[in-house]
Design a protein around this motif. Structure first.
Motif, PDB file in Angstrom:
ATOM      1  N   ASN A  90      -8.524  -0.350   5.827  1.00  0.00           N
ATOM      2  CA  ASN A  90      -9.144  -1.646   5.543  1.00  0.00           C
ATOM      3  C   ASN A  90      -8.343  -2.783   6.158  1.00  0.00           C
ATOM      4  N   GLU A 124     -12.474   7.616   3.922  1.00  0.00           N
ATOM      5  CA  GLU A 124     -12.232   7.428   2.479  1.00  0.00           C
ATOM      6  C   GLU A 124     -12.851   8.559   1.676  1.00  0.00           C
ATOM      7  N   ALA A 173      -6.954   2.630   2.316  1.00  0.00           N
ATOM      8  CA  ALA A 173      -6.490   1.252   2.135  1.00  0.00           C
ATOM      9  C   ALA A 173      -5.851   0.722   3.404  1.00  0.00           C
ATOM     10  N   VAL A 196       0.840  -1.204   0.000  1.00  0.00           N
ATOM     11  CA  VAL A 196       0.000   0.000   0.000  1.00  0.00           C
ATOM     12  C   VAL A 196       0.872   1.249   0.000  1.00  0.00           C
TER      13      VAL A 196
END
Length: 211
Positions: free
Chosen positions: A145, A205, A142, A100
């Motif tokens: 998550n 997000e 990301a 990431v």
């Protein structure tokens, strides 16, 4: 099927065990964030980066539970299963957060690097003041998550006898023969944690997508 009095009697023990899952998640995720960033930076070093990439690929393509058992069997007895679990989860997810971070770093415009060189900024200043602030801002959703994924994977540490919520649930279920009830409670406890977390991450997000 569900006895409310029995549930309330065992709920404090399950909640106490759930805090172990949260503890594993927090410390393991901090390891993943820190180590993942270090890996993403070091991977840009020629040759050594290729070796590190191969190691991360190995970690990503092998099951977490097998990694936990293997490390636990090789670890000295004075190190607790909880410590082993935190480290294993942290290293495992560092392999993912590194990718990431890498995507975020590669997403920084080439002109930003050239401007830093034109200003004769030292390497540490280039990374700390120019590259990483832009890269990390782009990948916050990301990374979030993976926080939820880390929490959901903590029950796998039942394989090394960490006293987390699934381990305690199995003990309660075996003693009372109420397997379905206790596992259902555990499922609801996980939902209580993950659903608000997911909502918060969606808000983050949307916020950073608008930046």
């Amino acid at each position: 099927m569900f006895d409310l009095e029995w549930i309330l009697q065992n709920l404090p023990r399950l909640l106490e065990a759930l805090l172990v899952n949260v503890q594993i998640t927090v410390f393991g995720y901090l390891i993943a964030l820190t180590l993942g960033l270090l890996i993403a930076i070091v991977r840009r070093v020629p040759y050594f980066g290729a070796v590190l990439h191969a190691a991360m690929e190995f970690i990503r393509t092998t099951p977490l539970v097998i990694q936990a058992v293997f490390v636990f069997l090789l670890t000295p007895a004075f190190i607790s299963p909880l410590t082993v679990g935190i480290v294993v989860i942290g290293v495992h997810y560092a392999a993912y957060t590194a990718e990431v971070y890498r995507s975020g770093i590669e997403g920084v415009a080439k002109g930003q690097w050239e401007a830093a060189r034109a200003l004769s900024l030292p390497v540490s200043r280039t990374w700390g003041a120019v590259v990483l602030p832009q890269a990390i801002r782009k990948v916050i959703p990301a990374l979030g998550n993976y926080l939820i994924a880390t929490f959901k994977d903590t029950p796998l540490l039942i394989a090394i006898s960490v006293a987390e919520v699934l381990t305690v649930a199995r003990q309660i279920g075996s003693a009372s023969f109420r397997i379905a009830e206790v596992y259902t409670i555990v499922g609801f406890l996980f939902l209580i944690v993950t659903i608000p977390s997911a909502i918060l991450l969606r808000r983050l997000e949307r916020r950073y997508a608008a930046v």
